[in-house]
Design a protein around this motif. Structure first.
Motif, mmCIF file in Angstrom:
data_model
loop_
_atom_site.group_PDB
_atom_site.id
_atom_site.type_symbol
_atom_site.label_atom_id
_atom_site.label_comp_id
_atom_site.label_asym_id
_atom_site.label_seq_id
_atom_site.Cartn_x
_atom_site.Cartn_y
_atom_site.Cartn_z
ATOM 1 N N MET A 76 -4.833 23.616 8.486
ATOM 2 C CA MET A 76 -6.273 23.360 8.823
ATOM 3 C C MET A 76 -6.946 24.658 9.554
ATOM 4 S SD MET A 76 -6.516 19.332 10.406
ATOM 5 C CE MET A 76 -5.971 18.118 9.357
ATOM 6 N N LEU A 77 -6.087 25.468 10.270
ATOM 7 C CA LEU A 77 -6.385 26.835 10.775
ATOM 8 C C LEU A 77 -6.648 27.512 9.666
ATOM 9 C CD1 LEU A 77 -3.620 27.015 13.855
ATOM 10 C CD2 LEU A 77 -6.104 25.932 13.964
ATOM 11 N N LEU A 78 -5.611 27.614 8.765
ATOM 12 C CA LEU A 78 -5.981 28.788 7.863
ATOM 13 C C LEU A 78 -7.009 28.357 6.713
ATOM 14 C CD1 LEU A 78 -2.243 29.388 6.955
ATOM 15 C CD2 LEU A 78 -3.701 30.578 8.732
ATOM 16 N N GLN A 79 -7.265 27.091 6.894
ATOM 17 C CA GLN A 79 -8.519 26.402 5.692
ATOM 18 C C GLN A 79 -9.923 26.363 6.360
ATOM 19 O OE1 GLN A 79 -7.539 22.402 4.523
ATOM 20 N NE2 GLN A 79 -7.320 23.196 2.707
ATOM 21 N N HIS A 80 -10.059 26.427 7.633
ATOM 22 C CA HIS A 80 -11.073 26.391 8.269
ATOM 23 C C HIS A 80 -11.515 25.060 8.240
ATOM 24 C CE1 HIS A 80 -11.692 30.515 9.408
ATOM 25 N NE2 HIS A 80 -11.861 30.695 8.148
ATOM 26 N N TYR A 115 -12.592 27.721 -0.591
ATOM 27 C CA TYR A 115 -11.580 28.211 0.194
ATOM 28 C C TYR A 115 -10.157 27.739 0.210
ATOM 29 C CZ TYR A 115 -10.618 31.372 4.237
ATOM 30 O OH TYR A 115 -10.269 32.352 5.070
ATOM 31 N N GLY A 116 -9.378 28.535 0.186
ATOM 32 C CA GLY A 116 -7.821 28.226 0.107
ATOM 33 C C GLY A 116 -7.374 28.287 1.544
ATOM 34 N N LEU A 117 -6.207 29.178 1.691
ATOM 35 C CA LEU A 117 -5.586 29.477 2.931
ATOM 36 C C LEU A 117 -5.666 30.727 3.150
ATOM 37 C CD1 LEU A 117 -2.246 27.128 2.700
ATOM 38 C CD2 LEU A 117 -4.588 26.635 3.578
ATOM 39 N N GLY A 118 -6.997 31.286 3.752
ATOM 40 C CA GLY A 118 -7.172 32.758 3.992
ATOM 41 C C GLY A 118 -7.724 33.642 2.861
ATOM 42 N N VAL A 119 -8.140 32.817 1.722
ATOM 43 C CA VAL A 119 -8.814 33.257 0.801
ATOM 44 C C VAL A 119 -9.835 32.653 0.365
ATOM 45 C CG1 VAL A 119 -6.886 34.554 -0.054
ATOM 46 C CG2 VAL A 119 -7.162 32.481 -0.933
ATOM 47 N N PHE A 120 -10.952 33.142 -0.343
ATOM 48 C CA PHE A 120 -12.029 32.341 -0.984
ATOM 49 C C PHE A 120 -11.709 32.526 -2.329
ATOM 50 C CE2 PHE A 120 -14.629 33.504 2.698
ATOM 51 C CZ PHE A 120 -15.445 32.453 2.922
ATOM 52 N N ALA A 180 0.698 29.476 -4.700
ATOM 53 C CA ALA A 180 -0.181 28.325 -5.149
ATOM 54 C C ALA A 180 -0.985 27.621 -4.297
ATOM 55 C CB ALA A 180 0.572 27.400 -6.066
ATOM 56 N N GLU A 181 -0.369 27.169 -3.218
ATOM 57 C CA GLU A 181 -1.081 26.552 -2.264
ATOM 58 C C GLU A 181 -2.174 27.445 -1.431
ATOM 59 O OE1 GLU A 181 0.186 23.587 0.455
ATOM 60 O OE2 GLU A 181 2.535 23.876 0.036
ATOM 61 N N MET A 182 -1.827 28.626 -1.316
ATOM 62 C CA MET A 182 -2.917 29.533 -0.476
ATOM 63 C C MET A 182 -4.241 29.679 -1.398
ATOM 64 S SD MET A 182 -2.279 33.346 0.369
ATOM 65 C CE MET A 182 -2.785 34.331 1.592
ATOM 66 N N CYS A 183 -4.034 29.700 -2.753
ATOM 67 C CA CYS A 183 -5.060 29.720 -3.820
ATOM 68 C C CYS A 183 -5.738 28.521 -4.300
ATOM 69 C CB CYS A 183 -4.740 30.752 -4.751
ATOM 70 S SG CYS A 183 -4.236 32.469 -4.104
ATOM 71 N N THR A 184 -5.157 27.203 -3.703
ATOM 72 C CA THR A 184 -5.653 25.928 -4.069
ATOM 73 C C THR A 184 -7.078 25.718 -3.487
ATOM 74 O OG1 THR A 184 -3.710 25.187 -4.470
ATOM 75 C CG2 THR A 184 -5.275 23.495 -4.100
ATOM 76 N N PRO A 185 -8.126 25.711 -4.118
ATOM 77 C CA PRO A 185 -9.566 25.820 -3.649
ATOM 78 C C PRO A 185 -9.812 24.452 -2.708
ATOM 79 C CG PRO A 185 -9.687 25.244 -5.871
ATOM 80 C CD PRO A 185 -8.091 25.619 -5.615
ATOM 81 N N HIS A 186 -10.326 24.509 -1.650
ATOM 82 C CA HIS A 186 -10.754 23.346 -0.908
ATOM 83 C C HIS A 186 -12.463 23.389 -0.819
ATOM 84 C CE1 HIS A 186 -10.809 20.387 2.398
ATOM 85 N NE2 HIS A 186 -11.817 20.797 2.756
ATOM 86 N N PRO A 187 -13.087 22.543 -0.891
ATOM 87 C CA PRO A 187 -14.553 22.399 -1.108
ATOM 88 C C PRO A 187 -15.122 22.979 0.300
ATOM 89 C CG PRO A 187 -13.824 20.203 -0.966
ATOM 90 C CD PRO A 187 -12.742 20.913 -1.190
ATOM 91 N N THR A 188 -16.113 23.897 0.232
ATOM 92 C CA THR A 188 -16.861 24.278 1.460
ATOM 93 C C THR A 188 -18.213 23.774 1.460
ATOM 94 O OG1 THR A 188 -17.715 26.220 0.420
ATOM 95 C CG2 THR A 188 -15.600 26.732 1.197
ATOM 96 N N GLY A 189 -18.737 23.410 0.418
ATOM 97 C CA GLY A 189 -19.998 22.628 0.403
ATOM 98 C C GLY A 189 -20.885 24.029 -0.061
ATOM 99 N N ILE A 190 -20.355 24.965 -0.406
ATOM 100 C CA ILE A 190 -21.235 26.150 -0.880
ATOM 101 C C ILE A 190 -21.095 26.391 -2.450
ATOM 102 C CG2 ILE A 190 -21.477 28.515 -1.112
ATOM 103 C CD1 ILE A 190 -20.334 28.596 1.849
#
Length: 399
Positions: free
Chosen positions: A127-131, A318-323, A303-313
């Motif tokens: 959750m830290l890396l993913q905001h 956002y993944g883990l440290g990357v958009f 793959a986990e780093m680049c897995t998209p998590h919704p931001t509402g935008i």
């Protein structure tokens, strides 16, 4: 205000780049559309821009504008710049490398490693890396009703003179975290998304706790050294920046008079590992290409780093440290951009790292973020030129 902007930033050739001269084969004549793009970005209000593109046509580098307001020389094409929130991608990579080494668990409570802060036990390292931790951003937040919940005095949330007069002040990471945790959480852990520099200061402290070494030492050991990133610096509280560089400026009002000062030298500890690093367009290219090419961590973690998590935008997850951006044509671009008071850096790549765009910009910044619209337009223009269009990720003015 801060949060709104954060959601809307071969040997002869190498020698020439290091000296700031544009190599003859990359002077812009073969890619006039790229040279035109950066010239128009300068016309929009930037002091200078340097751009590097690697794609199916090879490498192109060029610059436009000037390195300093009082001069005529162009920005060095491989000069050093404060890269702001691009730092987050480096920090996240370091955490994931330690996950791969078995020293950190992505789904272990962060409090397990940092018990002294009394963190909510539901906040996992992921959750830290993913905001998605919900932890207050120590550089300030915008409430739902538009009011500001202030954090530390920063260039965008205080009078300009106050920040200028205190720009060499040192903040320690623990101090930033403690301030953030004294404020109410924005939401229950894992139930929302909110960009927070505090997450990445916690990640820094976590790295240092489990390794017994400073984040700078670990960055050198695991990323900078192996990739040969000789132009990249983890400065901690040092205000220095290696030459060559384009100058950064800040405009403010003092006793009714507008003043513009050179703030290239500044203590970046106020944003810590949320956005303190210095790098070059060449090093950013090498880093993002190696990262996405699978050279820095196992495929599963990448793959986990680049897995998209919704931001509402829209089209911007956002993944883990990357958009993770979706272009107008339906393509995917991995990115992180950043700004750090008068300097900004862009870093985009295809998911396999084969095509990259990196850029460094210098400008006259101010407390009103007057450059913000031009910055967003610049990102969109370059993304359109190289990747066929799409959204831009929120380049943090606070790192």
């Amino acid at each position: 205000m801060v949060r709104k902007i954060s959601e809307a930033l071969d040997a002869a050739g190498a020698a020439a780049a290091d000296s700031g001269a544009v190599p003859e084969t990359a002077a812009g004549q073969d890619r006039p559309e790229l040279q035109k793009a950066i010239e128009e970005i300068v016309d929009s209000g930037f002091v200078g821009v340097s751009l590097r593109v690697h794609d199916e046509r090879g490498e192109w580098v060029g610059s436009a504008g000037v390195a300093e307001l009082s001069g005529t020389a162009k920005p060095p094409v491989n000069g050093h710049a404060r890269i702001g929130s691009n730092t987050k991608t480096f920090t996240a990579t370091l955490v994931l490398q330690l996950v791969a080494a078995g020293k950190i668990g992505l789904d272990t409570p962060a409090a397990h490693y940092l018990p002294e802060f009394g963190l909510d036990e539901r906040i996992m390292v992921r959750m830290l890396l993913q905001h998605t931790s919900g932890v207050f951003n120590f550089t300030g937040e915008v409430n739902a009703d538009g009011t500001i919940a202030p954090g530390i005095p920063i260039p965008y949330s205080t009078t300009g003179k106050e920040w200028v007069d205190n720009r060499f002040k040192t903040y320690r990471p623990q101090e930033l975290v403690e301030l953030a945790l004294s404020k109410p959480a924005r939401f229950e852990p894992g139930t929302g998304w909110s960009y927070s520099n505090t997450n990445y200061v916690l990640a820094r402290l976590l790295i240092e706790r489990v390794t017994g070494r400073s984040v700078a030492e670990e960055m050198q050991r695991l990323i900078l050294g192996p990739l040969g990133l000789s132009g990249t610096v983890v400065p901690d509280a040092s205000p220095e920046i290696p030459e060559p560089y384009a100058h950064a400026y800040y405009r403010y009002e003092d006793a009714g008079e507008q003043k513009t000062v050179d703030i290239t030298r500044q203590n970046p500890s106020w944003v810590s590992s949320g956005g303190d690093m210095i790098s070059t367009t060449q090093d950013l290219h090498t880093f993002i290409s190696a990262l996405l090419g699978g050279k820095l961590m196992p495929a599963g973690l990448l793959a986990e780093m680049c897995t998209p998590h919704p931001t509402g935008i829209p089209n911007m997850d956002y993944g883990l440290g990357v958009f993770v951006l979706t272009t107008d044509g339906g393509g995917t671009v991995i990115s992180h951009n950043g700004a750090a008071v008068g300097h900004a850096a862009l870093m985009y790549a295809t998911p396999d790292g084969s095509k990259t765009l990196t850029a460094a910009l210098n400008c006259v910044d101010d407390a009103d973020l007057s450059i913000a619209t031009a910055f967003q337009t610049a990102q969109r223009r370059l993304l359109n030129e190289v990747f066929g269009g799409g959204q831009v990720d929120p380049a943090q003015p606070t790192g």
